[in-house]
Design a protein around this motif. Sequence first.
Motif, PDB file in Angstrom:
ATOM      1  N   LYS A 124       0.852  -1.194   0.000  1.00 47.36           N
ATOM      2  CA  LYS A 124       0.000   0.000   0.000  1.00 47.36           C
ATOM      3  C   LYS A 124       0.882   1.236   0.000  1.00 47.36           C
ATOM      4  CE  LYS A 124      -3.921  -2.108   2.223  1.00 47.36           C
ATOM      5  NZ  LYS A 124      -5.143  -1.885   1.527  1.00 47.36           N
ATOM      6  N   VAL A 125       0.367   2.294  -0.610  1.00 48.73           N
ATOM      7  CA  VAL A 125       1.063   3.578  -0.637  1.00 48.73           C
ATOM      8  C   VAL A 125       0.820   4.284   0.702  1.00 48.73           C
ATOM      9  CG1 VAL A 125       1.084   5.871  -1.712  1.00 48.73           C
ATOM     10  CG2 VAL A 125       0.847   3.815  -3.143  1.00 48.73           C
ATOM     11  N   PHE A 126       1.915   4.751   1.325  1.00 54.35           N
ATOM     12  CA  PHE A 126       1.759   5.540   2.546  1.00 54.35           C
ATOM     13  C   PHE A 126       2.315   6.950   2.388  1.00 54.35           C
ATOM     14  CE2 PHE A 126       5.910   3.622   3.276  1.00 54.35           C
ATOM     15  CZ  PHE A 126       6.644   4.627   3.895  1.00 54.35           C
ATOM     16  N   GLY A 127       2.735   7.279   1.169  1.00 55.97           N
ATOM     17  CA  GLY A 127       3.202   8.639   0.932  1.00 55.97           C
ATOM     18  C   GLY A 127       3.711   8.800  -0.480  1.00 55.97           C
ATOM     19  N   TRP A 128       3.894  10.056  -0.861  1.00 55.63           N
ATOM     20  CA  TRP A 128       4.439  10.335  -2.183  1.00 55.63           C
ATOM     21  C   TRP A 128       5.060  11.721  -2.216  1.00 55.63           C
ATOM     22  CZ3 TRP A 128      -0.703   9.828  -1.095  1.00 55.63           C
ATOM     23  CH2 TRP A 128      -1.515  10.945  -1.268  1.00 55.63           C
ATOM     24  N   VAL A 129       5.989  11.883  -3.153  1.00 57.28           N
ATOM     25  CA  VAL A 129       6.649  13.156  -3.426  1.00 57.28           C
ATOM     26  C   VAL A 129       6.484  13.409  -4.910  1.00 57.28           C
ATOM     27  CG1 VAL A 129       8.826  14.427  -3.410  1.00 57.28           C
ATOM     28  CG2 VAL A 129       8.337  12.780  -1.574  1.00 57.28           C
ATOM     29  N   SER A 130       5.987  14.586  -5.245  1.00 58.75           N
ATOM     30  CA  SER A 130       5.754  14.915  -6.654  1.00 58.75           C
ATOM     31  C   SER A 130       6.207  16.334  -6.947  1.00 58.75           C
ATOM     32  CB  SER A 130       4.267  14.759  -7.000  1.00 58.75           C
ATOM     33  OG  SER A 130       3.497  15.678  -6.254  1.00 58.75           O
ATOM     34  N   GLY A 131       6.297  16.636  -8.233  1.00 54.58           N
ATOM     35  CA  GLY A 131       6.628  17.988  -8.663  1.00 54.58           C
ATOM     36  C   GLY A 131       5.395  18.876  -8.628  1.00 54.58           C
ATOM     37  N   ASP A 132       5.523  20.076  -9.160  1.00 55.79           N
ATOM     38  CA  ASP A 132       4.425  21.041  -9.189  1.00 55.79           C
ATOM     39  C   ASP A 132       3.558  20.767 -10.418  1.00 55.79           C
ATOM     40  OD1 ASP A 132       2.716  23.225  -9.277  1.00 55.79           O
ATOM     41  OD2 ASP A 132       4.260  24.639  -8.623  1.00 55.79           O
ATOM     42  N   GLU A 133       2.533  19.959 -10.217  1.00 54.06           N
ATOM     43  CA  GLU A 133       1.667  19.530 -11.310  1.00 54.06           C
ATOM     44  C   GLU A 133       0.988  20.716 -11.991  1.00 54.06           C
ATOM     45  OE1 GLU A 133      -2.185  16.619 -12.031  1.00 54.06           O
ATOM     46  OE2 GLU A 133      -1.561  17.063  -9.990  1.00 54.06           O
ATOM     47  N   GLN A 134       0.471  21.652 -11.215  1.00 52.86           N
ATOM     48  CA  GLN A 134      -0.247  22.787 -11.791  1.00 52.86           C
ATOM     49  C   GLN A 134       0.676  23.639 -12.668  1.00 52.86           C
ATOM     50  OE1 GLN A 134      -3.686  23.048 -11.542  1.00 52.86           O
ATOM     51  NE2 GLN A 134      -3.291  21.030 -10.687  1.00 52.86           N
ATOM     52  N   ALA A 135       1.892  23.871 -12.215  1.00 55.85           N
ATOM     53  CA  ALA A 135       2.851  24.653 -13.006  1.00 55.85           C
ATOM     54  C   ALA A 135       3.181  23.944 -14.312  1.00 55.85           C
ATOM     55  CB  ALA A 135       4.122  24.915 -12.198  1.00 55.85           C
ATOM     56  N   LEU A 136       3.356  22.629 -14.256  1.00 54.20           N
ATOM     57  CA  LEU A 136       3.658  21.851 -15.460  1.00 54.20           C
ATOM     58  C   LEU A 136       2.491  21.911 -16.448  1.00 54.20           C
ATOM     59  CD1 LEU A 136       5.532  19.895 -16.992  1.00 54.20           C
ATOM     60  CD2 LEU A 136       4.498  18.026 -15.669  1.00 54.20           C
ATOM     61  N   LEU A 137       1.262  21.794 -15.944  1.00 52.12           N
ATOM     62  CA  LEU A 137       0.085  21.850 -16.814  1.00 52.12           C
ATOM     63  C   LEU A 137      -0.081  23.241 -17.438  1.00 52.12           C
ATOM     64  CD1 LEU A 137      -2.438  19.733 -14.728  1.00 52.12           C
ATOM     65  CD2 LEU A 137      -1.214  19.044 -16.798  1.00 52.12           C
ATOM     66  N   ARG A 138       0.202  24.287 -16.668  1.00 54.22           N
ATOM     67  CA  ARG A 138       0.144  25.656 -17.216  1.00 54.22           C
ATOM     68  C   ARG A 138       1.206  25.840 -18.303  1.00 54.22           C
ATOM     69  NH1 ARG A 138      -1.274  27.022 -12.067  1.00 54.22           N
ATOM     70  NH2 ARG A 138       0.829  27.370 -11.366  1.00 54.22           N
ATOM     71  N   LYS A 139       2.418  25.376 -18.017  1.00 58.13           N
ATOM     72  CA  LYS A 139       3.529  25.511 -18.969  1.00 58.13           C
ATOM     73  C   LYS A 139       3.223  24.830 -20.296  1.00 58.13           C
ATOM     74  CE  LYS A 139       8.420  24.376 -19.474  1.00 58.13           C
ATOM     75  NZ  LYS A 139       9.564  23.739 -18.833  1.00 58.13           N
ATOM     76  N   ARG A 140       2.541  23.687 -20.225  1.00 59.55           N
ATOM     77  CA  ARG A 140       2.229  22.921 -21.441  1.00 59.55           C
ATOM     78  C   ARG A 140       0.875  23.316 -22.075  1.00 59.55           C
ATOM     79  NH1 ARG A 140       5.252  18.284 -22.316  1.00 59.55           N
ATOM     80  NH2 ARG A 140       4.221  18.454 -24.349  1.00 59.55           N
ATOM     81  N   GLY A 141       0.206  24.332 -21.506  1.00 58.40           N
ATOM     82  CA  GLY A 141      -1.021  24.853 -22.107  1.00 58.40           C
ATOM     83  C   GLY A 141      -2.261  24.020 -21.856  1.00 58.40           C
ATOM     84  N   ILE A 142      -2.224  23.181 -20.844  1.00 57.02           N
ATOM     85  CA  ILE A 142      -3.383  22.339 -20.529  1.00 57.02           C
ATOM     86  C   ILE A 142      -4.400  23.141 -19.713  1.00 57.02           C
ATOM     87  CG2 ILE A 142      -4.194  20.219 -19.417  1.00 57.02           C
ATOM     88  CD1 ILE A 142      -2.400  19.825 -21.927  1.00 57.02           C
ATOM     89  N   ILE A 143      -3.907  23.930 -18.784  1.00 59.36           N
ATOM     90  CA  ILE A 143      -4.808  24.782 -17.965  1.00 59.36           C
ATOM     91  C   ILE A 143      -4.405  26.239 -18.108  1.00 59.36           C
ATOM     92  CG2 ILE A 143      -5.448  23.009 -16.332  1.00 59.36           C
ATOM     93  CD1 ILE A 143      -3.443  24.197 -14.369  1.00 59.36           C
TER      94      ILE A 143
END
Length: 143
Positions: A124-143
């Motif tokens: 089971k997953v008990f944690g995660w580390v991720s990048g800045d998803e919103q910034a990446l989506l803005r940069k790529r023109g998704i949002i």
Amino acid sequence: MEASVRKLFERYERVFKQSLDGDIDMDQVASLYASDFIAASPVGVMTGKNDDQLKQAMARDYAHYRAIGTKQMRIRNIRLSHIDEHHCVAHVAWTATYVRKDQSDVAIDFDVHYFVQELDGGAKVFGWVSGDEQALLRKRGII
């Protein structure tokens, strides 16, 4: 441990696909996570419990992914860093594909590092580390 972690992420990918199709079983989503978890990204660190609040948050997240045109979430690769006999970090390389009006689909590669615990035969997953998803989506023109 490696086999059970890979099975966990096969389920994770399948559950994500079902959610993008609008077929969400929140009990199945919750079964991927331990009773408590920690998450970290450039926006901060949070902790939570695997309860109704998590299910509501995940349902909102899946609705958001569908709303922004997420078509597919596919695992490209999984690499494990073992910590001990019960714990590892699963470095998961994902590709997300987004549909955009009057334009070609956009594929974005990103990585998430999941803390996984295996007890009583199940991972089971008990944690995660991720990048800045919103910034990446803005940069790529998704949002």
